[in-house]
Scaffold this motif. Structure first.
Motif, PDB file in Angstrom:
ATOM      1  N   GLN A   1      -6.568  13.115  -3.771  1.00 44.70           N
ATOM      2  CA  GLN A   1      -5.882  13.922  -4.473  1.00 44.70           C
ATOM      3  C   GLN A   1      -4.272  13.690  -4.496  1.00 44.70           C
ATOM      4  N   SER A   2      -3.758  14.806  -4.989  1.00 47.45           N
ATOM      5  CA  SER A   2      -2.435  14.393  -5.402  1.00 47.45           C
ATOM      6  C   SER A   2      -1.799  14.988  -4.293  1.00 47.45           C
ATOM      7  N   THR A   3      -1.972  15.904  -2.944  1.00 48.56           N
ATOM      8  CA  THR A   3      -1.792  16.635  -2.315  1.00 48.56           C
ATOM      9  C   THR A   3      -1.436  15.397  -0.872  1.00 48.56           C
ATOM     10  N   ASP A   4      -2.611  14.188  -1.022  1.00 50.73           N
ATOM     11  CA  ASP A   4      -2.000  13.359  -0.075  1.00 50.73           C
ATOM     12  C   ASP A   4      -1.263  12.543   0.004  1.00 50.73           C
ATOM     13  N   GLN A   5      -0.855  12.621   1.422  1.00 54.11           N
ATOM     14  CA  GLN A   5       0.623  11.749   2.286  1.00 54.11           C
ATOM     15  C   GLN A   5       0.080  10.604   1.805  1.00 54.11           C
ATOM     16  N   SER A   6       1.174   9.434   1.522  1.00 57.76           N
ATOM     17  CA  SER A   6       1.119   8.243   1.480  1.00 57.76           C
ATOM     18  C   SER A   6       0.850   7.467   2.876  1.00 57.76           C
ATOM     19  N   ARG A   7       0.980   6.558   2.615  1.00 58.79           N
ATOM     20  CA  ARG A   7       0.323   5.410   3.487  1.00 58.79           C
ATOM     21  C   ARG A   7      -0.005   3.977   3.523  1.00 58.79           C
ATOM     22  N   LEU A   8       1.270   3.685   4.769  1.00 58.28           N
ATOM     23  CA  LEU A   8       1.028   1.946   5.117  1.00 58.28           C
ATOM     24  C   LEU A   8       0.344   1.693   5.620  1.00 58.28           C
ATOM     25  N   THR A   9      -0.171   1.313   5.488  1.00 60.08           N
ATOM     26  CA  THR A   9      -1.866   0.487   6.747  1.00 60.08           C
ATOM     27  C   THR A   9      -1.747  -0.427   7.248  1.00 60.08           C
ATOM     28  N   MET A  10      -1.600  -1.247   8.450  1.00 60.74           N
ATOM     29  CA  MET A  10      -1.894  -2.569   8.935  1.00 60.74           C
ATOM     30  C   MET A  10      -3.386  -2.405   9.156  1.00 60.74           C
ATOM     31  N   LEU A  11      -4.028  -3.304   8.116  1.00 59.37           N
ATOM     32  CA  LEU A  11      -5.575  -3.556   8.825  1.00 59.37           C
ATOM     33  C   LEU A  11      -5.942  -4.468   9.958  1.00 59.37           C
ATOM     34  N   GLU A  12      -4.439  -4.836  10.570  1.00 59.17           N
ATOM     35  CA  GLU A  12      -5.223  -5.429  11.891  1.00 59.17           C
ATOM     36  C   GLU A  12      -3.707  -5.007  13.371  1.00 59.17           C
ATOM     37  N   PRO A  13      -3.723  -5.423  14.300  1.00 53.90           N
ATOM     38  CA  PRO A  13      -2.228  -4.714  15.041  1.00 53.90           C
ATOM     39  C   PRO A  13      -1.298  -6.018  14.329  1.00 53.90           C
ATOM     40  N   PHE A  14      -0.479  -5.264  13.951  1.00 51.92           N
ATOM     41  CA  PHE A  14       0.999  -6.524  14.137  1.00 51.92           C
ATOM     42  C   PHE A  14       1.052  -7.507  13.979  1.00 51.92           C
ATOM     43  N   PHE A  64       4.739   7.575 -10.443  1.00 57.95           N
ATOM     44  CA  PHE A  64       4.449   6.384 -10.365  1.00 57.95           C
ATOM     45  C   PHE A  64       6.056   5.828  -8.828  1.00 57.95           C
ATOM     46  N   ILE A  65       7.215   6.936  -9.725  1.00 58.55           N
ATOM     47  CA  ILE A  65       8.107   6.480  -9.071  1.00 58.55           C
ATOM     48  C   ILE A  65       8.477   6.963  -7.792  1.00 58.55           C
ATOM     49  N   ARG A  66       8.104   8.539  -7.655  1.00 61.61           N
ATOM     50  CA  ARG A  66       7.503   8.382  -6.776  1.00 61.61           C
ATOM     51  C   ARG A  66       6.571   7.754  -5.234  1.00 61.61           C
ATOM     52  N   ALA A  67       5.807   7.500  -5.627  1.00 64.04           N
ATOM     53  CA  ALA A  67       4.957   6.584  -4.911  1.00 64.04           C
ATOM     54  C   ALA A  67       5.416   5.300  -4.015  1.00 64.04           C
ATOM     55  N   ALA A  68       6.062   4.812  -5.376  1.00 66.80           N
ATOM     56  CA  ALA A  68       7.692   3.278  -5.283  1.00 66.80           C
ATOM     57  C   ALA A  68       8.501   3.780  -4.357  1.00 66.80           C
ATOM     58  N   SER A  69       9.309   5.248  -4.352  1.00 68.58           N
ATOM     59  CA  SER A  69       9.758   5.377  -3.228  1.00 68.58           C
ATOM     60  C   SER A  69       9.493   5.857  -1.579  1.00 68.58           C
ATOM     61  N   ASP A  70       8.202   6.908  -1.821  1.00 71.01           N
ATOM     62  CA  ASP A  70       7.014   6.824  -0.741  1.00 71.01           C
ATOM     63  C   ASP A  70       7.507   5.239   0.113  1.00 71.01           C
ATOM     64  N   LEU A  71       6.736   4.354  -0.803  1.00 72.42           N
ATOM     65  CA  LEU A  71       6.614   2.906  -0.139  1.00 72.42           C
ATOM     66  C   LEU A  71       8.319   2.692   0.540  1.00 72.42           C
ATOM     67  N   ARG A  72       9.044   2.280  -0.110  1.00 75.73           N
ATOM     68  CA  ARG A  72      10.749   2.197   0.631  1.00 75.73           C
ATOM     69  C   ARG A  72      10.298   2.490   1.695  1.00 75.73           C
TER      70      ARG A  72
END
Length: 244
Positions: A1-14, A64-72
């Motif tokens: 969905q285009s309204t989903d929040q971008s998120r960086l997820t660690m698949l295991e504890p840091f 995708f320029i917005r997604a790049a900003s979210d990842l930063r």
């Protein structure tokens, strides 16, 4: 969905003594695309002795320029929480792996925008654009950037650096038409700044699919950005049929 929040997820504890391997999915996809790859990585004890796997999820209908900003922004949060004194060399050896459009996001994370990206959409400097300060700050985050300090290596998997012909054909136009844009307010920017915004944004901010059209001038600007010389780069390219 285009309204989903971008998120960086660690698949295991840091784990502070392991290098992040960050997977970025492609267009009309999700981190689930990497499920089989992740399962294979988990069976390689040598690799997982040195690396920890993270995934970046973003709404692929957005530019995708917005997604790049979210990842930063997500990576900046990692620094703030896990490396505020800037001393963890494992974090600063992170590997970014982008598939398809995820590769374009990866490229933006290791590139210098200079004035090129903003100048591709505006005839006037950002500081004199007639808008509120929140919008100006959002534009600055998206259109002005340097290579992110955590990324030391980038891997591009089937990345359309110069666009995809599918985006300009009927299938691409149909997909673009059904994308729900979450970037509102561009109409007011156009109204308040007559003649300032280039034709690139005359009909609003292009969707991610629009931006993959080889004839999209915005894509050509991004493809010409200088990338960091200190980042190692690799490409995985599939070939279907004979190479012409």
């Amino acid at each position: 969905q285009s309204t989903d929040q971008s998120r960086l997820t660690m698949l295991e504890p840091f784990e502070p003594n392991k290098i992040p391997l960050i997977l970025v999915h492609g267009l009309l996809s999700s981190p689930d695309t990497y499920g089989e790859l992740y399962n294979q990585l988990r069976t390689d004890p040598v690799l997982l002795d040195d690396y920890q796997v993270w995934v970046f999820k973003y709404a692929t209908g957005r530019p995708f320029i917005r997604a790049a900003s979210d990842l930063r922004e997500e990576l900046d949060r990692v620094i703030a929480v896990y490396d505020p004194d800037l001393s963890n060399q494992y974090l600063r050896s992170s590997v970014l792996v982008g598939h398809s459009m995820g590769g374009l996001i990866t490229r933006l994370l290791i590139s210098y925008s200079s004035e090129h990206v903003w100048n591709s959409v505006s005839r006037v400097p950002l500081e004199v654009l007639a808008t509120d300060e929140k919008t100006r700050a959002n534009f600055a985050e998206r259109f002005y950037f340097d290579p992110h300090p955590l990324i030391s290596r980038a891997v591009f998997i089937a990345t359309p650096h110069r666009g995809s012909s599918t985006a300009g054909r009927a299938l691409g136009k149909f997909a673009s038409a059904i994308v729900v844009q979450s970037d509102t307010g561009i109409e007011k920017i156009l109204q308040d700044n007559p003649g300032a915004i280039r034709d690139t944004l005359a009909d609003g901010l292009p969707t991610s699919i629009d931006m993959l059209d080889p004839n999209q001038p915005f894509l050509r600007i991004l493809a010409g950005l200088q990338m960091s010389e200190s980042v190692s780069k690799h490409s995985i390219i599939g070939v279907g049929g004979p190479v012409m």
